[in-house]
Design an enzyme around this catalytic site. Structure first.
Site, PDB file in Angstrom:
ATOM      1  N   HIS A 113      -8.688   5.369   4.016  1.00 41.56           N
ATOM      2  CA  HIS A 113      -7.126   6.184   2.880  1.00 41.56           C
ATOM      3  C   HIS A 113      -6.483   7.211   3.549  1.00 41.56           C
ATOM      4  O   HIS A 113      -5.516   6.996   2.577  1.00 41.56           O
ATOM      5  CB  HIS A 113      -7.449   5.578   1.631  1.00 41.56           C
ATOM      6  CG  HIS A 113      -7.534   4.285   1.811  1.00 41.56           C
ATOM      7  ND1 HIS A 113      -8.856   3.400   1.263  1.00 41.56           N
ATOM      8  CD2 HIS A 113      -6.627   3.304   0.931  1.00 41.56           C
ATOM      9  CE1 HIS A 113      -8.442   2.262   1.041  1.00 41.56           C
ATOM     10  NE2 HIS A 113      -7.191   2.250   1.137  1.00 41.56           N
ATOM     11  N   GLY A 125       0.846  -1.358  -0.012  1.00 37.01           N
ATOM     12  CA  GLY A 125       0.000   0.375   0.133  1.00 37.01           C
ATOM     13  C   GLY A 125       0.806   1.540   0.023  1.00 37.01           C
ATOM     14  O   GLY A 125       2.190   0.703   0.599  1.00 37.01           O
ATOM     15  N   GLY A 141      -1.479  -9.471  -7.368  1.00 36.50           N
ATOM     16  CA  GLY A 141      -1.537 -10.173  -8.615  1.00 36.50           C
ATOM     17  C   GLY A 141      -0.244 -11.101  -8.171  1.00 36.50           C
ATOM     18  O   GLY A 141      -0.727 -11.683  -7.260  1.00 36.50           O
ATOM     19  N   ASP A 183       1.292   1.358   9.695  1.00 39.25           N
ATOM     20  CA  ASP A 183       0.373   0.270  10.055  1.00 39.25           C
ATOM     21  C   ASP A 183       1.548  -0.545  11.917  1.00 39.25           C
ATOM     22  O   ASP A 183       1.110  -1.003  12.785  1.00 39.25           O
ATOM     23  CB  ASP A 183       0.015  -1.063   9.890  1.00 39.25           C
ATOM     24  CG  ASP A 183      -1.256  -1.151   9.268  1.00 39.25           C
ATOM     25  OD1 ASP A 183      -1.626   0.167   9.032  1.00 39.25           O
ATOM     26  OD2 ASP A 183      -0.888  -2.256   8.158  1.00 39.25           O
ATOM     27  N   ARG A 203     -23.231   7.564  15.836  1.00 38.50           N
ATOM     28  CA  ARG A 203     -22.671   8.257  14.351  1.00 38.50           C
ATOM     29  C   ARG A 203     -21.204   7.484  13.759  1.00 38.50           C
ATOM     30  O   ARG A 203     -20.155   7.148  14.732  1.00 38.50           O
ATOM     31  CB  ARG A 203     -22.179   9.611  13.649  1.00 38.50           C
ATOM     32  CG  ARG A 203     -23.700   9.769  13.869  1.00 38.50           C
ATOM     33  CD  ARG A 203     -25.021   9.840  12.486  1.00 38.50           C
ATOM     34  NE  ARG A 203     -26.245  10.571  12.578  1.00 38.50           N
ATOM     35  CZ  ARG A 203     -27.159  11.001  12.723  1.00 38.50           C
ATOM     36  NH1 ARG A 203     -26.877   9.593  13.333  1.00 38.50           N
ATOM     37  NH2 ARG A 203     -28.179  11.142  12.545  1.00 38.50           N
TER      38      ARG A 203
HETATM   39  O1  F6P Z   1      -0.894  -2.065   5.328  1.00 37.75           O
HETATM   40  C1  F6P Z   1      -1.462  -0.665   5.287  1.00 37.75           C
HETATM   41  C2  F6P Z   1      -3.167  -0.639   5.018  1.00 37.75           C
HETATM   42  O2  F6P Z   1      -4.118   0.517   5.143  1.00 37.75           O
HETATM   43  C3  F6P Z   1      -3.611  -1.591   6.065  1.00 37.75           C
HETATM   44  O3  F6P Z   1      -4.085   0.053   7.275  1.00 37.75           O
HETATM   45  C4  F6P Z   1      -5.049  -1.704   5.535  1.00 37.75           C
HETATM   46  O4  F6P Z   1      -5.454  -2.551   6.503  1.00 37.75           O
HETATM   47  C5  F6P Z   1      -4.412  -1.852   4.320  1.00 37.75           C
HETATM   48  O5  F6P Z   1      -3.273  -1.595   4.099  1.00 37.75           O
HETATM   49  C6  F6P Z   1      -6.058  -1.779   3.377  1.00 37.75           C
HETATM   50  O6  F6P Z   1      -5.155  -1.639   2.133  1.00 37.75           O
HETATM   51  P1  F6P Z   1      -6.097  -1.275   0.324  1.00 37.75           P
HETATM   52  O7  F6P Z   1      -5.419  -0.362   0.010  1.00 37.75           O
HETATM   53  O8  F6P Z   1      -5.905  -2.575  -0.313  1.00 37.75           O
HETATM   54  O9  F6P Z   1      -7.312  -1.698   0.792  1.00 37.75           O
END
Ligand code: F6P
Length: 370
Positions: free
Chosen positions: A293, A12, A76, A140, A287
């Site tokens: 992201h 990511g 992939g 993370d 709520r």
């Molecule tokens: O490992 C980073 C991270 O943002 C995690 O916190 C989250 O679970 C995962 O990647 C989300 O991945 P993607 O962008 O593929 O949805």
């Protein structure tokens, strides 16, 4: 012949990737080396290779630019993690193809900037004959062997700012606001942002929760005249005796190389579940806000810029010393190299008796377990 090194970003995206690239290119140039960027993660090493020459004169602005100019992928043919973090062996023919292209490009070594999954792939490439050096990346903060990974500080900073904003709405409307944060199976972001943002309840993967314990905290606040509550939920948090909550399909659905759908499970949705139960049991208007992201984008903090710069320079130093199979690690006050196998496959979760947990409990923050 001039030494040429390669660099790729895998997994990511994360704040500070470009700052690492900049540091590598500049530190390599200081040694008279050139740097080639591999585009789109490991897939860029397959035929035909997708590359970009990285010129030191073109690194201006990279220090604070979000994302990665090289592109990245966490699925992939090179996905080494599937399901809930199970290791998958990459097809040896794919590794051999990457090695052949690595040789054709005339590279001395490959710097892999990535999290646990990408560093696992890096080790499999190393076994296939590609000299690799790793740089630990992930918001993370779950990689062993390093005190901190880059991207974490930026994510915590953003999440804390979000909590400040959510508190205003919680107070104005006398609501319970439930905020879901990333972190996969580790609760570092939720814990650090939760304490820094003054949350009333923090739910972590490391401490399975009980809904009645969360509601007891909210009722206790009501009785004390506090009609708003802020609940932070890590995406990997789960109820005692419950399972992880995943978003949609885990997409590990057995597709082969051409389908290229191997990937880890996507966590998400636990905050909605928790919010619904709180509303049912307390009658409080509730709520949900999922930060998602937003935690991965944007400008890295000062802390992360410095860490990225030290990591990039450290990675080039490891290549100069031919310490392949190693990863740079932050061990204050030093940046040093440690064997990648000491870091991968050993998810670094929050120790349940660590100082920040004790701090939270001492303040009366509920961790949902008692
Ligand atoms: O490992 C980073 C991270 O943002 C995690 O916190 C989250 O679970 C995962 O990647 C989300 O991945 P993607 O962008 O593929 O949805």
């Amino acid at each position: 012949m001039k030494t040429r090194i390669g660099i790729l970003t895998g997994g990511g995206d994360c704040p500070g990737l470009n700052a690492v690239i900049r540091a590598v290119v500049l530190a390599a140039a200081q040694r008279g080396w050139s740097t080639v960027g591999i585009l789109g993660g490991f897939e860029g090493l397959l035929t035909p290779p997708h590359i970009r020459e990285l010129n030191p004169d073109e690194t201006d602005g990279l220090l604070y630019l979000g994302g990665t100019i090289l592109g990245t992928s966490n699925r992939g043919r090179f996905a080494a993690k599937v399901g809930h973090g199970e290791v998958r062996q990459i097809d040896p023919a794919i590794i051999a193809e990457a090695k052949a292209n690595f040789d054709r490009l005339g590279l001395r070594a490959l710097i892999v900037v990535g999290g646990d999954g990408s560093l696992t792939i890096a080790m499999q490439c190393m076994e296939g004959g590609i000299p690799v050096v790793g740089v630990p990346k992930t918001i993370d903060n779950d990689i062993a062997g390093t005190v901190v990974t880059f991207g974490f500080d930026t994510a915590v900073s953003f999440a804390t700012d979000a909590l400040d904003r959510l508190r205003s709405t919680a107070q104005s409307h006398q609501r319970v606001m439930v905020c879901e944060m990333m972190g996969r199976y580790a609760g570092w972001i939720a814990l650090h942002a939760g304490v820094s943002g003054g949350a009333d309840v923090i739910l972590l993967p490391e401490i399975p929760f009980r809904v009645d314990a969360i509601c007891a905290k909210i009722r206790q606040r009501e009785a004390a005249g506090k009609h708003d509550s802020l609940v932070v939920v890590a995406e990997g948090a789960r109820e005692q005796d419950g399972d992880f909550v995943t978003a949609g399909s885990t997409a590990a659905a057995g597709q082969g190389p051409s389908g290229g759908a191997f990937r880890e499970a996507r966590l998400g949705g636990v905050a909605s579940m928790v919010a619904e139960r709180i509303q049912q049991e307390t009658g409080k208007e509730t709520r949900v806000c999922v930060l998602g992201h937003l935690q991965r984008g944007g400008v890295p903090t000062t802390f992360d810029r410095l860490l990225c710069t030290r990591f990039g320079v450290g990675a080039v130093r490891l290549i100069a010393e031919e310490k392949y199979g190693q990863m740079v690690a932050n061990r204050p006050p030093d940046t040093l190299g440690i064997p990648i196998p000491e870091a991968v496959g050993k998810l670094r979760t929050v120790p349940v008796d660590c100082d920040v947990i004790q701090t939270a409990r001492a303040l009366g923050i509920s961790l949902g377990d008692r």
